[in-house]
Structure formats: structure tokens, C-alpha cells
Design a protein around this motif. Structure first.
Motif, PDB file in Angstrom:
ATOM      1  N   SER A 242       0.855  -1.188   0.000  1.00 37.14           N
ATOM      2  CA  SER A 242       0.000   0.000   0.000  1.00 37.14           C
ATOM      3  C   SER A 242       0.889   1.235   0.000  1.00 37.14           C
ATOM      4  CB  SER A 242      -0.923   0.029   1.223  1.00 37.14           C
ATOM      5  OG  SER A 242      -0.207   0.388   2.393  1.00 37.14           O
ATOM      6  N   ASP A 243       0.308   2.369  -0.391  1.00 37.50           N
ATOM      7  CA  ASP A 243       1.062   3.621  -0.372  1.00 37.50           C
ATOM      8  C   ASP A 243       1.459   4.004   1.044  1.00 37.50           C
ATOM      9  OD1 ASP A 243       0.728   3.789  -3.098  1.00 37.50           O
ATOM     10  OD2 ASP A 243      -0.919   5.247  -3.008  1.00 37.50           O
ATOM     11  N   GLU A 244       0.543   3.805   1.999  1.00 40.05           N
ATOM     12  CA  GLU A 244       0.858   4.146   3.388  1.00 40.05           C
ATOM     13  C   GLU A 244       2.058   3.357   3.888  1.00 40.05           C
ATOM     14  OE1 GLU A 244      -1.885   4.499   6.509  1.00 40.05           O
ATOM     15  OE2 GLU A 244      -3.516   5.267   5.272  1.00 40.05           O
ATOM     16  N   THR A 245       2.069   2.062   3.584  1.00 41.07           N
ATOM     17  CA  THR A 245       3.200   1.225   3.989  1.00 41.07           C
ATOM     18  C   THR A 245       4.482   1.727   3.351  1.00 41.07           C
ATOM     19  OG1 THR A 245       1.750  -0.701   4.217  1.00 41.07           O
ATOM     20  CG2 THR A 245       4.100  -1.129   4.041  1.00 41.07           C
ATOM     21  N   ALA A 246       4.412   2.096   2.078  1.00 45.75           N
ATOM     22  CA  ALA A 246       5.593   2.588   1.371  1.00 45.75           C
ATOM     23  C   ALA A 246       6.150   3.848   2.023  1.00 45.75           C
ATOM     24  CB  ALA A 246       5.234   2.862  -0.087  1.00 45.75           C
ATOM     25  N   LEU A 247       5.281   4.772   2.433  1.00 44.50           N
ATOM     26  CA  LEU A 247       5.754   5.995   3.081  1.00 44.50           C
ATOM     27  C   LEU A 247       6.395   5.687   4.432  1.00 44.50           C
ATOM     28  CD1 LEU A 247       2.902   8.548   2.294  1.00 44.50           C
ATOM     29  CD2 LEU A 247       5.061   8.182   1.096  1.00 44.50           C
ATOM     30  N   GLY A 248       5.876   4.675   5.113  1.00 42.21           N
ATOM     31  CA  GLY A 248       6.504   4.253   6.366  1.00 42.21           C
ATOM     32  C   GLY A 248       7.903   3.701   6.135  1.00 42.21           C
ATOM     33  N   ILE A 249       8.074   2.952   5.054  1.00 42.47           N
ATOM     34  CA  ILE A 249       9.400   2.416   4.715  1.00 42.47           C
ATOM     35  C   ILE A 249      10.370   3.549   4.423  1.00 42.47           C
ATOM     36  CG2 ILE A 249      10.689   1.008   3.061  1.00 42.47           C
ATOM     37  CD1 ILE A 249       8.102  -0.634   2.649  1.00 42.47           C
ATOM     38  N   ILE A 250       9.881   4.568   3.712  1.00 50.48           N
ATOM     39  CA  ILE A 250      10.738   5.719   3.417  1.00 50.48           C
ATOM     40  C   ILE A 250      11.236   6.361   4.707  1.00 50.48           C
ATOM     41  CG2 ILE A 250      10.716   8.087   2.506  1.00 50.48           C
ATOM     42  CD1 ILE A 250       8.935   7.080   0.234  1.00 50.48           C
ATOM     43  N   GLU A 251      10.354   6.462   5.705  1.00 53.13           N
ATOM     44  CA  GLU A 251      10.766   7.030   6.986  1.00 53.13           C
ATOM     45  C   GLU A 251      11.805   6.143   7.669  1.00 53.13           C
ATOM     46  OE1 GLU A 251      11.378   9.428  10.056  1.00 53.13           O
ATOM     47  OE2 GLU A 251      10.266   9.910   8.217  1.00 53.13           O
ATOM     48  N   ALA A 252      11.589   4.822   7.630  1.00 52.34           N
ATOM     49  CA  ALA A 252      12.565   3.900   8.226  1.00 52.34           C
ATOM     50  C   ALA A 252      13.916   4.008   7.524  1.00 52.34           C
ATOM     51  CB  ALA A 252      12.028   2.468   8.137  1.00 52.34           C
ATOM     52  N   ALA A 253      13.889   4.201   6.211  1.00 46.35           N
ATOM     53  CA  ALA A 253      15.143   4.327   5.453  1.00 46.35           C
ATOM     54  C   ALA A 253      15.866   5.616   5.824  1.00 46.35           C
ATOM     55  CB  ALA A 253      14.834   4.295   3.961  1.00 46.35           C
ATOM     56  N   ARG A 254      15.148   6.696   5.943  1.00 45.97           N
ATOM     57  CA  ARG A 254      15.767   7.979   6.290  1.00 45.97           C
ATOM     58  C   ARG A 254      16.397   7.927   7.677  1.00 45.97           C
ATOM     59  NH1 ARG A 254      10.990  11.800   3.798  1.00 45.97           N
ATOM     60  NH2 ARG A 254      11.854  11.954   1.694  1.00 45.97           N
TER      61      ARG A 254
END
Length: 343
Positions: free
Chosen positions: A251-263
Motif C-alpha cells: 500500500s502507499d501508506e506502507t511505502a511511506l513508512g518504509i521511506i521514513e525507516a530508510a531515512r
């Protein structure tokens, strides 16, 4: 055996209940309307028989106000608003109201079904809901048509549902990452039992297998399609000994969470890690960078569900119990060629 009962072919009337109770139709009407001039023992008997006969008072037939219940089993989010918009727009076109509610699975009882009819609902649209046989029977007894959008499960093959080509979407998302040279690709999806998640995951696995790219142990994870899943489970993926160079999120929401974890780990998107989402909600376009994602036609799904529910409520036959609308990969800024050092 109770869960397997067919829909009640004949709706109980006030006269049916009155005859069973040995009272007048007027007395039954008084009980339904909460009048106080009914003896307690008579009231108790009539209420018991009303429930036994699954009697439902159709208030909408007196007021003329037809409405459709649009139910979600989780809090409203970006995905939900797209479905709502499609259903509401279609309702406005045909002069039918839409009532949006949040109701957990355990709240869907026989009383729930009867209550919906009593306040004028003509059909129910349940979004990403897990429906049990008992709940389906409650709706059938109340003569309330049901349409499920993006179903988590389909306990009966005759349940009408609207979804998208989830397998094709998972396939195209993974093929896109493979075409960029990625081989260490992970999948972070939704509940293991959800039909849409299974289809997306199988699309991912099919693309990996066709490309001869093995799925590294630990690279497939299950969540609930939520932002926090991306933050927490994404962190687990990025802390593995062999870090993926790309992640396909369910999902898009999950993807944005991954981006935060990566940052939080000093990884750059997309130079160090490519990410693909699923849905193409507004948050995908507002992300930083904007999210490459698989577009589900969510508004159209809401519209199709609404029109299908109205056809069922009118007693019309439908051509298919399950409709799948096409998905489409939308490439934006969150994906790039695999890092040169990646093997």
C-alpha cells in the motif's frame, strides 16, 4: 447449520407476528413504536416474536429516502476517501444517499442487519471487510444486498465483490524494479489471509521467479497496509544482514513508512533504496520523493460498487459476482537503477 441457511424467501409482516402472539396488528405496531400503553408481558412476547420472525420495519418505504450503507472496518484513511468519493459521486447522480460508517466485524450481527433496514438502507457496501457466514446469513434474512470492495476473504462464491487486478499489479511493480537492475527485492504486504495481499505477493513471486531472481529468506513480511507497518517492518528489512536494494509495498501508506525507516538509517530514496507502493492515493503524489506506485482505480471501484448495490436492491440480475478493474504502474521519483555495488 444455522450459518448455512438460505436467504429468507418471505419477509414476516405485522400480521404474521400479530397472529403468532394472539394480539392485534395495532398492538404489534405500538410495541414497534415504543408506545407505553402495552402490558409488559404482552410487550415481552411481541418483542420475542419480532426477533424470532426476523421482522424488519422498512422506515424508508414510508419516508421515500433510499440510502446505501458504506461500511469500513478500520479508520478512514487516504484509500478510504477515494472509495467514498466514487460512491458518493455516483449516489448524487442517481439521487441516492450514502451513509458512511465504521463497524468492526464483531459488530455485524442479526440486530445490525435489521437495524440497517429499519432506518432505510437498501444495500450494504463493505470495504476491505472480512465477512463471516453468520454475517452473510444475517444480511440475507434481512433481504439486504451486499457488495464487498477489495475483500479480505470470500466465504461464499456467490458474494458480490469489486476489486482490481492485484496479481497483475504485483507483477508489474516487481518487473519494474527488475528492469532497473534490482535483484534484492523485498515485499512488505498486508494480512496473510487477505485475498488482495495474496494476489499481490504471488505477482511479486512470479516476476522474481521468471527473472531467475531468488527471494532472499526474510524478504517477505506481513502487516496491515498501514504507515506504522512500513516504519516498523521496514526497519526489520533494512536491518537484515543482506539489505534489499528495493522494496515493493502492498500500500502507499506502507511505502511511506518504509521511506521514513530508510531515512532514519541514512539511506537515500531512490539512490540507495527504491520503493514501489500500491493504490496511488493522494499521499503517493505528495510524498518526498513522489511515489512510484501501482494505481488502483479506487474511485471507479467505489462507483461500480454503488451501481452494483443499486441493481441488486432493485432485484436485477448481475452478469458476474466478481468484477476486477485494471491496475496500472505509475512511475515517479521513488525508484531508480540499482546501486552499482549491489549484487
Amino acid at each position: 447449520m444455522g450459518d448455512e441457511m438460505p436467504p429468507n424467501p418471505r419477509r414476516a409482516t405485522l400480521a404474521t407476528v400479530a397472529a403468532s402472539a394472539g394480539v392485534s396488528v395495532a398492538t404489534v405496531s405500538k410495541v414497534l413504536n415504543g408506545r407505553s400503553d402495552v402490558a409488559p408481558t404482552t410487550r415481552s412476547l411481541v418483542e420475542s416474536l419480532l426477533q424470532q420472525h426476523d421482522y424488519v420495519a422498512r422506515r424508508s418505504e414510508a419516508t421515500g429516502g433510499a440510502t446505501i450503507e458504506l461500511e469500513f472496518d478500520a479508520d478512514i484513511n487516504a484509500y478510504s476517501t477515494e472509495i467514498i468519493q466514487g460512491a458518493v459521486d455516483t449516489g448524487a447522480e442517481v439521487g441516492v444517499g450514502v451513509v458512511v460508517s465504521i463497524r468492526r466485524g464483531a459488530d455485524r450481527t442479526s440486530a445490525w442487519a435489521r437495524g440497517l433496514v429499519s432506518v432505510g438502507r437498501r444495500a450494504v457496501i463493505a470495504v476491505t471487510a472480512e465477512m463471516t457466514a453468520r454475517q452473510l446469513t444475517a444480511l440475507a434474512r434481512a433481504n439486504l444486498p451486499l457488495v464487498v470492495v477489495d475483500p479480505l476473504n470470500l466465504p461464499r462464491t456467490d458474494v458480490t465483490s469489486v476489486g482490481s487486478t492485484n496479481f497483475a499489479g504485483g507483477l508489474s511493480a516487481t518487473q519494474h524494479l527488475l528492469s532497473l537492475g534490482h535483484r534484492r527485492i523485498a515485499y512488505l504486504g498486508g494480512p496473510a489471509t487477505a485475498a488482495c495481499n495474496q494476489a499481490r505477493m504471488h505477482g511479486y513471486r512470479a516476476a522474481m521467479e521468471a527473472a531467475g531472481a531468488p527471494v532472499t529468506p526474510g524478504y517477505v513480511r506481513e502487516g496491515h497496509f498501514l504507515y506504522n507497518d512500513g516504519v516498523e517492518l521496514g526497519a526489520e528489512l533494512l536491518d537484515l544482514p543482506q539489505v534489499p536494494t528495493a522494496i515493493f509495498a502492498g500500500s502507499d501508506e506502507t511505502a511511506l513508512g518504509i521511506i521514513e525507516a530508510a531515512r532514519a538509517r541514512g539511506l537515500r530514496i531512490p539512490e540507495d533504496l527504491s520503493i514501489v507502493g500500491f493504490d496511488d492515493t493522494q499521499v503517493a503524489r505528495m510524498g518526498s520523493p513522489p511515489l512510484t506506485t501501482v494505481r488502483q482505480p479506487l474511485r471507479e471501484m467505489g462507483s461500480v460498487a454503488m451501481r452494483t448495490a443499486l441493481r441488486l436492491a432493485a432485484g436485477e440480475k448481475i452478469d458476474s459476482h466478481h468484477v476486477e478493474l485494471a491496475t496500472e504502474l505509475v512511475v515517479r521519483g521513488s525508484t531508480a537503477p540499482a546501486p552499482a555495488a549491489a549484487g
